[in-house]
Scaffold this motif. Structure first.
Motif, PDB file in Angstrom:
ATOM      1  N   ASP A 298       0.830  -1.215   0.000  1.00 28.42           N
ATOM      2  CA  ASP A 298       0.000   0.000   0.000  1.00 28.42           C
ATOM      3  C   ASP A 298       0.862   1.263   0.000  1.00 28.42           C
ATOM      4  O   ASP A 298       0.481   2.287  -0.568  1.00 28.42           O
ATOM      5  CB  ASP A 298      -0.932   0.001   1.211  1.00 28.42           C
ATOM      6  N   PHE A 299       2.020   1.174   0.649  1.00 30.52           N
ATOM      7  CA  PHE A 299       2.979   2.284   0.650  1.00 30.52           C
ATOM      8  C   PHE A 299       3.424   2.597  -0.779  1.00 30.52           C
ATOM      9  O   PHE A 299       3.437   3.758  -1.206  1.00 30.52           O
ATOM     10  CB  PHE A 299       4.171   1.895   1.530  1.00 30.52           C
ATOM     11  N   ILE A 300       3.769   1.561  -1.555  1.00 30.64           N
ATOM     12  CA  ILE A 300       4.180   1.754  -2.942  1.00 30.64           C
ATOM     13  C   ILE A 300       2.998   2.211  -3.791  1.00 30.64           C
ATOM     14  O   ILE A 300       3.104   3.129  -4.609  1.00 30.64           O
ATOM     15  CB  ILE A 300       4.774   0.448  -3.512  1.00 30.64           C
ATOM     16  N   SER A 301       1.860   1.587  -3.575  1.00 34.66           N
ATOM     17  CA  SER A 301       0.664   1.923  -4.341  1.00 34.66           C
ATOM     18  C   SER A 301       0.279   3.389  -4.157  1.00 34.66           C
ATOM     19  O   SER A 301      -0.148   4.061  -5.101  1.00 34.66           O
ATOM     20  CB  SER A 301      -0.487   1.011  -3.911  1.00 34.66           C
ATOM     21  N   ARG A 302       0.448   3.878  -2.934  1.00 31.31           N
ATOM     22  CA  ARG A 302       0.099   5.271  -2.637  1.00 31.31           C
ATOM     23  C   ARG A 302       0.875   6.235  -3.536  1.00 31.31           C
ATOM     24  O   ARG A 302       0.340   7.252  -3.992  1.00 31.31           O
ATOM     25  CB  ARG A 302       0.389   5.540  -1.157  1.00 31.31           C
ATOM     26  N   TYR A 303       2.128   5.902  -3.822  1.00 36.97           N
ATOM     27  CA  TYR A 303       2.939   6.762  -4.687  1.00 36.97           C
ATOM     28  C   TYR A 303       2.408   6.736  -6.125  1.00 36.97           C
ATOM     29  O   TYR A 303       2.218   7.787  -6.748  1.00 36.97           O
ATOM     30  CB  TYR A 303       4.396   6.309  -4.661  1.00 36.97           C
ATOM     31  N   TYR A 304       2.163   5.533  -6.647  1.00 37.60           N
ATOM     32  CA  TYR A 304       1.760   5.432  -8.045  1.00 37.60           C
ATOM     33  C   TYR A 304       0.330   5.895  -8.278  1.00 37.60           C
ATOM     34  O   TYR A 304      -0.047   6.215  -9.404  1.00 37.60           O
ATOM     35  CB  TYR A 304       1.982   4.005  -8.545  1.00 37.60           C
ATOM     36  N   LYS A 305      -0.449   5.956  -7.209  1.00 35.71           N
ATOM     37  CA  LYS A 305      -1.791   6.541  -7.311  1.00 35.71           C
ATOM     38  C   LYS A 305      -1.768   8.047  -7.054  1.00 35.71           C
ATOM     39  O   LYS A 305      -2.798   8.699  -7.092  1.00 35.71           O
ATOM     40  CB  LYS A 305      -2.724   5.885  -6.287  1.00 35.71           C
ATOM     41  N   LYS A 306      -0.580   8.556  -6.748  1.00 36.32           N
ATOM     42  CA  LYS A 306      -0.381   9.984  -6.467  1.00 36.32           C
ATOM     43  C   LYS A 306      -1.161  10.447  -5.239  1.00 36.32           C
ATOM     44  O   LYS A 306      -1.661  11.572  -5.184  1.00 36.32           O
ATOM     45  CB  LYS A 306      -0.747  10.827  -7.687  1.00 36.32           C
ATOM     46  N   ASN A 307      -1.258   9.549  -4.236  1.00 38.63           N
ATOM     47  CA  ASN A 307      -1.939   9.885  -2.983  1.00 38.63           C
ATOM     48  C   ASN A 307      -0.936  10.299  -1.905  1.00 38.63           C
ATOM     49  O   ASN A 307      -0.963   9.800  -0.787  1.00 38.63           O
ATOM     50  CB  ASN A 307      -2.756   8.687  -2.481  1.00 38.63           C
ATOM     51  N   ILE A 308      -0.018  11.184  -2.256  1.00 39.24           N
ATOM     52  CA  ILE A 308       0.964  11.654  -1.277  1.00 39.24           C
ATOM     53  C   ILE A 308       0.960  13.177  -1.269  1.00 39.24           C
ATOM     54  O   ILE A 308       0.735  13.816  -2.290  1.00 39.24           O
ATOM     55  CB  ILE A 308       2.385  11.133  -1.589  1.00 39.24           C
ATOM     56  N   SER A 309       1.184  13.744  -0.090  1.00 44.43           N
ATOM     57  CA  SER A 309       1.160  15.206   0.032  1.00 44.43           C
ATOM     58  C   SER A 309       2.526  15.821  -0.242  1.00 44.43           C
ATOM     59  O   SER A 309       2.613  16.926  -0.770  1.00 44.43           O
ATOM     60  CB  SER A 309       0.685  15.610   1.431  1.00 44.43           C
ATOM     61  N   SER A 310       3.605  15.099   0.114  1.00 43.48           N
ATOM     62  CA  SER A 310       4.951  15.648  -0.078  1.00 43.48           C
ATOM     63  C   SER A 310       5.939  14.525  -0.361  1.00 43.48           C
ATOM     64  O   SER A 310       6.264  13.734   0.524  1.00 43.48           O
ATOM     65  CB  SER A 310       5.392  16.422   1.164  1.00 43.48           C
ATOM     66  N   PHE A 311       6.409  14.456  -1.598  1.00 48.15           N
ATOM     67  CA  PHE A 311       7.411  13.460  -1.977  1.00 48.15           C
ATOM     68  C   PHE A 311       8.688  13.649  -1.162  1.00 48.15           C
ATOM     69  O   PHE A 311       9.290  12.678  -0.684  1.00 48.15           O
ATOM     70  CB  PHE A 311       7.712  13.572  -3.476  1.00 48.15           C
TER      71      PHE A 311
END
Length: 666
Positions: A298-311
């Motif tokens: 889910d941690f990886i998926s969150r990135y590829y779904k663009k569900n992050i506030s600050s890279f």
């Protein structure tokens, strides 16, 4: 080399003789176990009936004798199970070894078979069998318990045996490479990984049999057999190291799908499966302060779904830099923590602030901070209540209230991100820990409370090593501090977008007495697939071993239901296993919903069991798996970008024979 009919018949007779011996042993061992079971039950009944008449010394002797009998039965039972497994395929290879003008045929199989010390089959892990993997015909040697034995291999032979019948024989002047290896590589893949004991290559064998180095760090290209090597190494160590059993070994895997995929290998090699876990499991076992913890997928998926506030914030949390920042933060807490007033308890206990702080900073400084306060409370309780410890928890609470810092792990963790030591500000949710935060929290907790050390585990294997950052390795190393390590991975298959090693050789700075080894040959994919995947990352060092006719890589523009069904139908005529690999789980679900009415397709997530011949799976769950044929799906609105090329490489290198790419670059 062609085998003459007379020679083939001689080999067939030897096989029949061996199979007959195994079946006799199975029968006699079964009877022995039945008789032993009766004897053990009678013996235990005798102990029970006589225990009132025995002194403690006699009782201990009798119990030890009972335990010994049970141990002998277990050993017989384990060997019986191994004989059951190999009775229809007792060996796979043979070397004729000449030593001091004496020649002997050494038949090699999963387990040994002997009759009055006359060995019909030798266990592949025995020292003499190492020559089968390490030498061509000619001069050869091996390390026996009494020293090095030198001689000459005059024949090297491999067998295809099915259901107790000899199907084919290969005489190999070279190392295990051509005839049998190509036949094995041409086989269709299945939903479980197979053992490779009959085709282990020289470079793989050097990793499997290495007992000189405490820790091994193995970097191998996609398809080089890293996972197989790791599992065969476990089987070898279980055979070679006294008192090591499967309960003393843990294998870290990327997800539950992968754990299921490899679950057949050790049993096929005659060993019990070891304990398998993910790093997420380790987090859940050691963190009880938060209700929910995110897993790696889910941690990886969150990135590829663009569900992050600050890279940048997450990249910092995954960095090596934050380790030093956390260490300094904890040192600052320990340097400045003090009791602010005297301890007064139960009307007659009073301990001065000065004495309390002396205990905190000097007398008990060998303990982690939280444990110091507990030890102080226990000592005060013991001194004032004649050893009765019932009040120590109450005293500990008063002591904590008298400190200038609140000993609350969640508060301390949150305060780090508002301290001078953190490069970024952040506020952690109260009941949910993201994966990157969970790794940091466990490290911080372990510094303050102490690492939950495991002394039972003696061997740790870490697969897909490139997806663990150095902080995670520090946690694992301090958790299994007395263990040896086998660490395997490929930096070119990194799927963590926030962290990447230049080379796994960097890990030698964490693991002392370690050896770095590379595996450069790939046994998975055809040369055309290797050529294409090399271009994705600009590689040139991958060497394809398959020499069968390779299909061209197909490229499709656009994508619709009919395209999928046509391709699947065509692939099914030659492939047992087919995977549609998407960039993320959202796309996987979309393709699954598109095809589920017309095909027998299975959607794979991080917890699924692969049991079907057609699956759709996100790229970051497919890592480590392999399929006869792969369709790599690029969504036209969400294609792999330049900074996602490693993920694309992972997806394409899952294919053994056929690769079709939708909406990709040729």
């Amino acid at each position: 080399m062609k085998i003459e009919r007379e020679e083939f018949e001689r080999e067939r007779n030897y096989l029949n003789k061996t199979v007959s011996l195994i079946r006799k042993k199975i029968s006699s061992l079964g009877q022995e176990l039945y008789d032993d079971d009766e004897k053990v039950l009678e013996f235990k009944k005798f102990i029970w009936d006589s225990h009132t008449e025995m002194d403690p010394s006699e009782m201990r002797t009798m119990m030890a004798e009972s335990d010994l009998q049970v141990s002998i039965m277990q050993s017989k039972g384990n060997y019986l199970q191994k004989l059951f497994r190999v009775q229809n395929k007792p060996y796979f290879g043979m070397i004729r070894f000449k030593e001091d003008d004496e020649e002997s045929d050494i038949y090699i199989g999963i387990t040994h078979v002997e009759d009055n010390l006359d060995y019909y089959v030798h266990d592949w892990r025995s020292p003499i069998c190492s020559m089968f993997y390490d030498y061509e015909t000619g001069l050869a040697s091996y390390e026996a318990p009494g020293g090095r034995i030198e001689g000459e291999i005059t024949r090297k032979r491999q067998y295809i045996i099915e259901n107790g019948e000899l199907k084919n024989i290969f005489d190999n002047d070279l190392n295990i490479s051509d005839s049998l290896l190509q036949e094995v590589l041409a086989e269709e893949s299945s939903d479980k990984m197979k053992n490779i004991v009959n085709t282990i290559q020289e470079e793989q064998n050097k990793v499997i049999r290495n007992t000189e180095d405490k820790n091994l760090i193995v970097e191998g290209i996609a398809g080089s057999g890293k996972t197989s090597v790791a599992l065969h190494r476990i089987a070898f160590l279980l055979y070679r190291i006294p008192n090591l059993n499967s309960n003393n070994v843990v294998v870290f895997t990327p997800n539950k799908v992968f754990s299921e995929y490899i679950s057949n290998v050790l049993p096929e090699l005659g060993e019990d499966n070891t304990y398998s876990m993910t790093f997420y499991d380790l987090l859940c076992q050691n963190i009880n302060e938060y209700k929910n913890i995110e897993n790696f997928t889910d941690f990886i998926s969150r990135y590829y779904k663009k569900n992050i506030s600050s890279f940048d914030l997450i990249k910092y949390k995954q960095s090596d830099e934050i380790i030093n920042d956390l260490d300094n933060y904890v040192k600052d807490i320990i340097s400045n923590i003090r009791f602010t007033k005297n301890l007064e308890f139960d009307d007659f206990i009073e301990v001065s602030t000065e004495e309390l702080n002396n205990m905190l900073t000097h007398k008990y400084d060998r303990y982690p901070l939280f444990e110091r306060v507990t030890e102080i409370a226990k000592k005060i309780t013991e001194n004032n209540y004649n050893g009765n410890m019932k009040n120590y928890k109450s005293i500990e609470k008063v002591l904590k209230d008298n400190l200038n810092i609140k000993l609350d792990l969640k508060d301390i963790f949150n305060n780090f991100f508002n301290s001078k030591y953190s490069k970024y500000n952040d506020n952690i949710k109260d009941n949910y820990l993201y994966y990157e935060d969970a790794c940091l929290f466990l490290y911080l907790k372990s510094l303050l409370v102490g690492f939950n050390t495991n002394h039972i585990i003696k061997e740790v294997v870490i697969d897909e090593a490139q997806d663990y950052n150095k902080l995670q390795y520090l946690i694992i190393k301090r958790t299994f501090k007395t263990s040896n390590y086998t660490i395997l991975g490929d930096t070119n298959q990194t799927i963590n977008p926030y962290y990447k090693y230049d080379s796994l050789e960097e890990l030698t700075s964490i693991f002392d007495s370690s050896k770095y080894i590379t595996l450069t040959k790939t046994y998975r994919s055809t040369y055309k697939i290797i050529e294409y995947t090399n271009k994705i990352l600009g590689l040139s060092h991958s060497t394809a071993i398959r020499n069968n006719k390779a299909s061209d890589i197909l490229f499709r523009k656009g994508c619709n239901k009919i395209d999928f069904i046509n391709d699947i139908t065509n692939l099914k005529s030659t492939s047992k296993s087919i995977a549609i690999i998407t960039k993320d789980d959202e796309e996987a679900e979309k393709i699954y919903n598109l095809l589920k009415e017309d095909t027998d397709i299975m959607l794979i997530d991080g917890y699924s069991h692969i049991k079907r011949d057609l699956v759709v799976v996100p790229s970051y769950i497919a890592k480590g798996l392999e399929f006869d044929s792969v369709i790599v799906y690029n969504d036209e609105n969400n294609k792999y970008k330049e900074n996602e090329k490693y993920l694309f490489y992972v997806a394409c290198t899952r294919a053994q024979h056929n690769l079709i790419i939708y909406n990709g670059e040729e």
